[in-house]
Design a protein around this motif. Sequence first.
Motif, PDB file in Angstrom:
ATOM      1  N   SER A 200      -0.198   7.865  -6.984  1.00 48.54           N
ATOM      2  CA  SER A 200      -0.102   9.133  -6.039  1.00 48.54           C
ATOM      3  C   SER A 200      -0.744  10.158  -6.787  1.00 48.54           C
ATOM      4  O   SER A 200      -1.564  11.005  -7.099  1.00 48.54           O
ATOM      5  CB  SER A 200       0.328   9.467  -4.756  1.00 48.54           C
ATOM      6  OG  SER A 200       1.163   9.572  -4.743  1.00 48.54           O
TER       7      SER A 200
ATOM      8  N   TYR B  91       0.868   4.132  -2.639  1.00 48.02           N
ATOM      9  CA  TYR B  91       0.709   5.413  -2.762  1.00 48.02           C
ATOM     10  C   TYR B  91       2.421   6.443  -3.221  1.00 48.02           C
ATOM     11  O   TYR B  91       1.931   7.593  -3.685  1.00 48.02           O
ATOM     12  CB  TYR B  91       0.160   5.551  -1.037  1.00 48.02           C
ATOM     13  CG  TYR B  91       0.046   7.142  -1.053  1.00 48.02           C
ATOM     14  CD1 TYR B  91      -0.815   7.836  -1.469  1.00 48.02           C
ATOM     15  CD2 TYR B  91       1.505   8.219  -0.557  1.00 48.02           C
ATOM     16  CE1 TYR B  91      -0.148   8.552  -0.746  1.00 48.02           C
ATOM     17  CE2 TYR B  91       1.454   9.155   0.268  1.00 48.02           C
ATOM     18  CZ  TYR B  91       0.136  10.043   0.428  1.00 48.02           C
ATOM     19  OH  TYR B  91       0.328  11.474   0.291  1.00 48.02           O
TER      20      TYR B  91
ATOM     21  N   PHE C  28      -5.134   5.612  -5.385  1.00 44.78           N
ATOM     22  CA  PHE C  28      -4.708   5.847  -4.481  1.00 44.78           C
ATOM     23  C   PHE C  28      -4.375   6.906  -4.224  1.00 44.78           C
ATOM     24  O   PHE C  28      -2.964   7.994  -4.085  1.00 44.78           O
ATOM     25  CB  PHE C  28      -2.626   4.921  -5.314  1.00 44.78           C
ATOM     26  CG  PHE C  28      -3.278   3.956  -5.831  1.00 44.78           C
ATOM     27  CD1 PHE C  28      -2.526   2.822  -5.114  1.00 44.78           C
ATOM     28  CD2 PHE C  28      -3.288   3.092  -6.825  1.00 44.78           C
ATOM     29  CE1 PHE C  28      -2.491   1.968  -4.438  1.00 44.78           C
ATOM     30  CE2 PHE C  28      -3.486   2.027  -6.902  1.00 44.78           C
ATOM     31  CZ  PHE C  28      -3.140   0.943  -5.726  1.00 44.78           C
ATOM     32  N   GLN C  29      -5.263   7.247  -3.868  1.00 43.09           N
ATOM     33  CA  GLN C  29      -4.961   9.416  -3.870  1.00 43.09           C
ATOM     34  C   GLN C  29      -4.580   9.391  -1.918  1.00 43.09           C
ATOM     35  O   GLN C  29      -4.208  10.514  -1.795  1.00 43.09           O
ATOM     36  CB  GLN C  29      -5.955   9.780  -3.979  1.00 43.09           C
ATOM     37  CG  GLN C  29      -6.628   9.901  -4.755  1.00 43.09           C
ATOM     38  CD  GLN C  29      -5.965  11.135  -5.940  1.00 43.09           C
ATOM     39  OE1 GLN C  29      -5.083  11.566  -5.933  1.00 43.09           O
ATOM     40  NE2 GLN C  29      -5.391  10.539  -7.072  1.00 43.09           N
ATOM     41  N   SER C  30      -4.481   9.239  -1.085  1.00 46.99           N
ATOM     42  CA  SER C  30      -4.482   9.005   0.180  1.00 46.99           C
ATOM     43  C   SER C  30      -3.853   7.715   1.054  1.00 46.99           C
ATOM     44  O   SER C  30      -4.168   6.386  -0.343  1.00 46.99           O
ATOM     45  CB  SER C  30      -5.163   9.203   1.129  1.00 46.99           C
ATOM     46  OG  SER C  30      -6.267   8.631   1.458  1.00 46.99           O
ATOM     47  N   PHE C  31      -2.871   7.508   1.420  1.00 47.00           N
ATOM     48  CA  PHE C  31      -3.113   6.203   1.969  1.00 47.00           C
ATOM     49  C   PHE C  31      -3.928   5.098   2.698  1.00 47.00           C
ATOM     50  O   PHE C  31      -3.505   4.230   2.608  1.00 47.00           O
ATOM     51  CB  PHE C  31      -1.418   6.208   3.693  1.00 47.00           C
ATOM     52  CG  PHE C  31      -0.983   5.305   3.559  1.00 47.00           C
ATOM     53  CD1 PHE C  31      -0.291   4.316   3.132  1.00 47.00           C
ATOM     54  CD2 PHE C  31      -1.371   4.810   5.104  1.00 47.00           C
ATOM     55  CE1 PHE C  31       0.386   3.290   3.586  1.00 47.00           C
ATOM     56  CE2 PHE C  31      -1.128   3.105   5.510  1.00 47.00           C
ATOM     57  CZ  PHE C  31       0.072   1.866   5.448  1.00 47.00           C
ATOM     58  N   LYS C  32      -4.390   5.927   3.279  1.00 50.86           N
ATOM     59  CA  LYS C  32      -5.812   4.999   3.592  1.00 50.86           C
ATOM     60  C   LYS C  32      -6.231   4.443   2.491  1.00 50.86           C
ATOM     61  O   LYS C  32      -6.622   3.064   2.423  1.00 50.86           O
ATOM     62  CB  LYS C  32      -6.141   6.009   4.654  1.00 50.86           C
ATOM     63  CG  LYS C  32      -8.237   5.252   4.739  1.00 50.86           C
ATOM     64  CD  LYS C  32      -8.383   6.200   6.171  1.00 50.86           C
ATOM     65  CE  LYS C  32      -9.602   5.545   6.107  1.00 50.86           C
ATOM     66  NZ  LYS C  32     -11.064   6.465   7.286  1.00 50.86           N
ATOM     67  N   SER C  33      -6.719   5.513   1.854  1.00 47.33           N
ATOM     68  CA  SER C  33      -7.244   4.792   0.340  1.00 47.33           C
ATOM     69  C   SER C  33      -6.733   4.087  -0.059  1.00 47.33           C
ATOM     70  O   SER C  33      -7.313   2.410  -0.847  1.00 47.33           O
ATOM     71  CB  SER C  33      -7.594   5.642  -1.315  1.00 47.33           C
ATOM     72  OG  SER C  33      -8.315   5.637  -1.540  1.00 47.33           O
ATOM     73  N   SER C  34      -5.339   3.713  -0.201  1.00 49.63           N
ATOM     74  CA  SER C  34      -4.413   2.820  -0.706  1.00 49.63           C
ATOM     75  C   SER C  34      -4.327   1.631  -0.333  1.00 49.63           C
ATOM     76  O   SER C  34      -4.297   0.548  -1.060  1.00 49.63           O
ATOM     77  CB  SER C  34      -2.601   3.485  -0.703  1.00 49.63           C
ATOM     78  OG  SER C  34      -1.990   1.967  -1.787  1.00 49.63           O
TER      79      SER C  34
ATOM     80  N   ALA D  72       0.612  -1.526  -0.069  1.00 45.43           N
ATOM     81  CA  ALA D  72      -0.419   0.291   0.056  1.00 45.43           C
ATOM     82  C   ALA D  72       0.963   0.909   0.160  1.00 45.43           C
ATOM     83  O   ALA D  72       0.578   2.476  -0.515  1.00 45.43           O
ATOM     84  CB  ALA D  72      -0.970  -0.098   1.231  1.00 45.43           C
TER      85      ALA D  72
END
Length: 533
Positions: free
Chosen positions: A219, A215, A227-233, A211
């Motif tokens: 990103s 990112y 992959f716009q944020s680490f959480k989303s990734s 992840a």
Amino acid sequence: MADDDGLMRVPYQQQGSRRRQSNDNSCLDDQARRIYQEAVIYLEEGLDNDKFDTHPKTEKEYRAFRRSHNHIYYTIELLAPFCLMLLALVEKPATIKGMPVWAKGCLEITFISVILVLMVIRGMWLGWKNTFRQRRTIMKTVLIIGLLIDSFVEMVYNTHHFRFLRALRPLLLFDAYYLSGLRRIMRDIFYSLIPIVDMLVLVFFFLTIFALFGYLLFSSMPDDQYFQSFKSSFVQMFVLMTTSNHPDIMTVQYDHKSWSPIFFDVFLLIGLYLLLNLFLAVVYGTFGDHEKSKFKKLHLHKRASLIKAFSLIVKEQDGVMKYEQFQTLMKYFKPRMNQLEALCCFKVLDKSGSGAVRLHEFLDLFLFCDMRWAHIRKGREQGRWYDMAGCPVILSKCGKVVGRIVEHNYFKFLVAFVLVLNLTALLFQAIYTTDPVGQSARFDSVDNLFLALYSLELALKVFGLGPTQFFRDFWNWFDTAIVILSLIGRIADDSLASFVFFRPLRLIRLFALRKRYRDILFTMWVVMPRMGQ
């Protein structure tokens, strides 16, 4: 001095000697009865996996043992927690209303009091020191105290409030005797958590690394939504491990970077095909090892209980148990076993044919004591109806001929051929009929023909094998049920016409013709109760 009966008696025993002799015999009978009862307790401790250090040694402990080891106690032990769980139907936020708070509280306290009484009875047998050495007893006691306090608070304020302890009520069922299999599975799962947690840490570490790589690599793409944020990734890579978002997650990256599929392929290769399969292997191996270890301990515990019971009854130098001793033991251990069944069990255990059972033979008692025994007349084919006295000669000959026919392999192949024809007809009907419910007369005639053939097959089997042997086979029960439901659907009115659609289930009979398929179906039948637990 000697009496007329030849018995030697000292002078001071002459008065009242017969009364004392009768009392001595009754004492011996009572002592023998206690020995057999203690031996039965050892056998029950082996079956129930009870520790021998809680073995009752006094009459008071024996009575407490019997109070806590009977089907009435086991049934109440199961029903009380179950009824306590049913109170959730009248508690908020349940839709069923109408019971006042005080009435519901009284019922809850009643069920909890019953559970407490059962625990007291069990504690009188085990002893309070041994009782509270068990972790599940401590947890159960704490939970019951919490439920009582929660219920009293609700009754005092006469209003419903948030009660998180209600969610723990099912835990009270785990201590029930009839759910010992479920308790053992939960224990094995608990002991298997350590290697499972280790594998989970490895899987989440792998997800975190990829992840983070995703990112950092993707990103910067403006039109990327994964992959716009680490959480989303992290979430998207977790979903990718189940291939739910594949290949959508890699299409955007492929438009900008042609090498991006390599990243996702490496992730799937390591995560999906290696780590997840390795995780399943670890779970299966760990659970299986604990199951084998527990089974070994149970087996050794049963053997120890059999050795103790045998040593308690057999005290002679030859070290063998005679039939009279075995019959008396079965009288206390299996009260419903008749004399003939006890004799058959004794004969099976007596492998040497010496007329007595030795210790190494007695260790197989648990394998044979629950068997069912059937009486087969000597010189007759399993006591079929046409072998009975008074049966006409013509019927007897016809029965024997039909019996040989239905047991022949050619008859089984013929039945299989009819089943294949029925399958072909059903497939043809399903493909070329637009309205399966409103069938044409031509298809009705074909269905009636196959139904008549199935009925003829059952009639021949009942006539040739006899009702007793016919209904010993599970598949004969299955065929009979399907044919009867199909006949009801044909003869009855439209409200029961749907029964005729049970007829395709008989095609499962095709799989019973091959041993490999029979083994698979039998395995499914055996595993289903375990899955229910």
